[in-house]
Design an enzyme around this catalytic site. Structure first.
Site, PDB file in Angstrom:
ATOM      1  N   SER A 125       0.834  -1.202   0.000  1.00  0.00           N
ATOM      2  CA  SER A 125       0.000   0.000   0.000  1.00  0.00           C
ATOM      3  C   SER A 125       0.870   1.252   0.000  1.00  0.00           C
ATOM      4  CB  SER A 125      -0.869  -0.015   1.263  1.00  0.00           C
ATOM      5  OG  SER A 125      -1.461   1.241   1.476  1.00  0.00           O
ATOM      6  N   TYR A 150      -1.949  -1.729  11.030  1.00  0.00           N
ATOM      7  CA  TYR A 150      -2.231  -2.153   9.647  1.00  0.00           C
ATOM      8  C   TYR A 150      -1.111  -1.703   8.714  1.00  0.00           C
ATOM      9  CZ  TYR A 150      -3.761  -1.568   4.884  1.00  0.00           C
ATOM     10  OH  TYR A 150      -3.784  -1.571   3.506  1.00  0.00           O
ATOM     11  N   LYS A 154       2.096  -3.825   6.390  1.00  0.00           N
ATOM     12  CA  LYS A 154       2.490  -3.705   4.977  1.00  0.00           C
ATOM     13  C   LYS A 154       4.000  -3.458   4.883  1.00  0.00           C
ATOM     14  CE  LYS A 154      -1.475  -4.628   3.390  1.00  0.00           C
ATOM     15  NZ  LYS A 154      -1.689  -5.963   2.809  1.00  0.00           N
TER      16      LYS A 154
HETATM   17  C1  UD1 Z   1      -7.179   4.305   4.016  1.00  0.00           C
HETATM   18  C2  UD1 Z   1      -6.147   4.014   5.048  1.00  0.00           C
HETATM   19  C3  UD1 Z   1      -4.950   3.398   4.355  1.00  0.00           C
HETATM   20  C4  UD1 Z   1      -5.370   2.124   3.656  1.00  0.00           C
HETATM   21  C5  UD1 Z   1      -6.531   2.375   2.726  1.00  0.00           C
HETATM   22  C6  UD1 Z   1      -7.074   1.033   2.313  1.00  0.00           C
HETATM   23  C7  UD1 Z   1      -6.494   5.653   6.856  1.00  0.00           C
HETATM   24  C8  UD1 Z   1      -5.951   6.857   7.514  1.00  0.00           C
HETATM   25  N1  UD1 Z   1      -5.804   5.230   5.769  1.00  0.00           N
HETATM   26  O1  UD1 Z   1      -6.600   5.181   3.055  1.00  0.00           O
HETATM   27  O2  UD1 Z   1      -3.946   3.091   5.302  1.00  0.00           O
HETATM   28  O3  UD1 Z   1      -4.291   1.590   2.916  1.00  0.00           O
HETATM   29  O4  UD1 Z   1      -7.573   3.092   3.389  1.00  0.00           O
HETATM   30  O5  UD1 Z   1      -8.212   1.169   1.548  1.00  0.00           O
HETATM   31  O6  UD1 Z   1      -7.488   5.112   7.252  1.00  0.00           O
HETATM   32  N2  UD1 Z   1     -12.909  10.574   3.727  1.00  0.00           N
HETATM   33  C9  UD1 Z   1     -13.924  11.436   4.092  1.00  0.00           C
HETATM   34  N3  UD1 Z   1     -15.063  10.902   4.614  1.00  0.00           N
HETATM   35  C10 UD1 Z   1     -15.250   9.554   4.787  1.00  0.00           C
HETATM   36  C11 UD1 Z   1     -14.198   8.686   4.392  1.00  0.00           C
HETATM   37  C12 UD1 Z   1     -13.042   9.231   3.888  1.00  0.00           C
HETATM   38  O7  UD1 Z   1     -13.803  12.658   3.968  1.00  0.00           O
HETATM   39  O8  UD1 Z   1     -16.303   9.144   5.266  1.00  0.00           O
HETATM   40  C13 UD1 Z   1     -11.687  11.153   3.159  1.00  0.00           C
HETATM   41  C14 UD1 Z   1     -10.438  10.836   3.965  1.00  0.00           C
HETATM   42  O9  UD1 Z   1     -10.207  11.811   4.929  1.00  0.00           O
HETATM   43  C15 UD1 Z   1      -9.382  10.832   2.859  1.00  0.00           C
HETATM   44  C16 UD1 Z   1     -10.131  10.337   1.627  1.00  0.00           C
HETATM   45  O10 UD1 Z   1     -11.495  10.541   1.895  1.00  0.00           O
HETATM   46  O11 UD1 Z   1      -8.944  12.113   2.616  1.00  0.00           O
HETATM   47  C17 UD1 Z   1      -9.876   8.884   1.323  1.00  0.00           C
HETATM   48  O12 UD1 Z   1     -10.137   8.138   2.484  1.00  0.00           O
HETATM   49  P1  UD1 Z   1     -10.112   6.538   2.496  1.00  0.00           P
HETATM   50  O13 UD1 Z   1     -10.994   6.020   1.423  1.00  0.00           O
HETATM   51  O14 UD1 Z   1     -10.383   6.094   3.886  1.00  0.00           O
HETATM   52  O15 UD1 Z   1      -8.627   6.173   2.052  1.00  0.00           O
HETATM   53  P2  UD1 Z   1      -7.219   6.568   2.706  1.00  0.00           P
HETATM   54  O16 UD1 Z   1      -7.361   7.378   3.917  1.00  0.00           O
HETATM   55  O17 UD1 Z   1      -6.395   7.159   1.623  1.00  0.00           O
END
Ligand code: UD1
Length: 339
Positions: A125, A150, A154
């Site tokens: 990842s 997690y 990785k």
């Molecule tokens: C997350 C994990 C990462 C993992 C990946 C696997 C965290 C901090 N990181 O990545 O380690 O490898 O998932 O799929 O959890 N967001 C919102 N509202 C929501 C959900 C997300 O605003 O309800 C935003 C988050 O702040 C982020 C973006 O959307 O900026 C993407 O979030 P997400 O899909 O959870 O992915 P990652 O954080 O990049």
């Protein structure tokens, strides 16, 4: 000769199985169904017309892993997806994550490296980079201290493989560092099936669009980005699946330059949370209810890939746009919710 796909009924695993089948590879799936369902097999058959071999098995059971390799002597490669992936849960249950994500990796490598020629693809990842100092992120960007157990699994997983490759000439491995996978197969026969409330952005968006959730919380609008929301590199799961097939074929054909290689798998384009919301609104024709809330602990500001190495060395490139990936995610959500 067959390819063992662990976690092959999961989100990325199932999409990789159909791409392997499309290229004529025989597939054996092993999955403990902890975050997937046997019904996914029907979706795979609906797309490819081929039912892959399937064994329900927990890879933490070492004797069962040994027995699997005794019964299937024709396994020529492994694509290892089976792992736990919820960041928050990993903080609560670190030992579960270390056992599930690393114990199983050791058992598989022990069995595989006993073979004359062994080929291994690992699901890594972009989380290993943490908040990288330079965008887009190249493979030689430093690995930063993991924010969660997690993420640590990785990093350690990559180290276990690279240490083993250093002393095991017959073992050839590739770690693929995924950016943010999203979407579903364009047939809408397979897709993401989150259990409970989705933690990741895209399934939360499509579930909100389908009326399952009231509104999306946007985690932070005061980041130093153009619109204040975080930036990620969202990659269509079909493109990601194809990267696994290309990587496995590279190993099977002996085209790898060293016996342990690492590639970023992303599109090279960063999109903000608001851009993802707007993409959903474009493809669905619906307004998405959302509100701005505080930052989520552990989120990096931005992460998107430099894909030059994957493009030039692996000979693979992501083809889908954000809107195409979002369209497939929305088609899948509508299909499973009947909306
Ligand atoms: C997350 C994990 C990462 C993992 C990946 C696997 C965290 C901090 N990181 O990545 O380690 O490898 O998932 O799929 O959890 N967001 C919102 N509202 C929501 C959900 C997300 O605003 O309800 C935003 C988050 O702040 C982020 C973006 O959307 O900026 C993407 O979030 P997400 O899909 O959870 O992915 P990652 O954080 O990049």
């Amino acid at each position: 000769m067959k390819i063992l796909v662990t976690g092959g009924l999961g989100f990325i695993g199932s999409h990789t199985v159909v791409e392997l089948q499309a290229k004529g590879h025989e597939v054996l799936i092993v999955d403990n169904l902890s975050n997937s369902s046997e019904k996914v097999l029907d979706g795979i058959v609906a797309i490819s017309g081929i039912k892959p071999e399937f064994e329900k098995m927990d890879l933490r059971d070492k004797p069962a892993v040994q027995d699997l390799f005794k019964r299937h002597t024709d396994i020529s490669g492994i694509i290892h997806f089976a792992a736990s992936k919820a960041v928050g849960e990993s903080v609560e249950k670190p030992l579960l994550y270390y056992e599930n994500n690393l114990g199983t990796l050791v058992y598989l490598l022990q069995e595989m490296s006993a073979k004359e020629k062994a080929h291994f693809i690992f699901s890594s990842s972009c989380t290993v980079y943490g908040q990288a100092d330079v965008m887009p992120i190249t493979e030689d960007a430093p690995v930063k201290k993991a924010e969660s157990p997690y993420g640590n699994t990785k990093q350690i997983g990559e180290e276990i493989i690279s240490d083993t490759c250093a002393v095991t000439e017959n073992l050839n491995a590739i770690a693929l560092r995924y950016f943010n996978p999203m979407g579903a197969h364009p047939s809408a026969e397979i897709g993401e099936l989150p259990i409970g409330v989705p933690q990741n952005l895209v399934p939360f968006v499509t579930q909100t669009g389908a009326g399952l959730r009231e509104e999306l919380s946007v985690f932070g609008d005061d980041y130093p980005t153009d619109d204040g929301t975080c930036i990620r590199d969202y990659i269509h799961v079909v493109d990601l699946a194809k990267a696994h097939v290309v990587a496995m074929e590279r190993l099977l054909e002996g085209k790898n330059e060293s016996n342990y290689e690492v590639f970023n798998v992303g599109t090279g384009t960063g999109s903000s949370v608001l851009e993802v919301i707007h993409s959903f609104e474009r493809v669905s024709g619906k307004k998405l209810p959302y509100k701005m809330v505080g930052r989520r602990v552990g989120d990096v500001i931005e992460a998107f890939a430099n894909t030059q190495k994957a493009n030039e060395v692996l000979g693979w490139k992501a083809e889908s746009t954000l809107d195409q990936a979002m369209q497939s995610a929305w088609d899948w959500e509508r299909k499973i919710r009947n909306v």
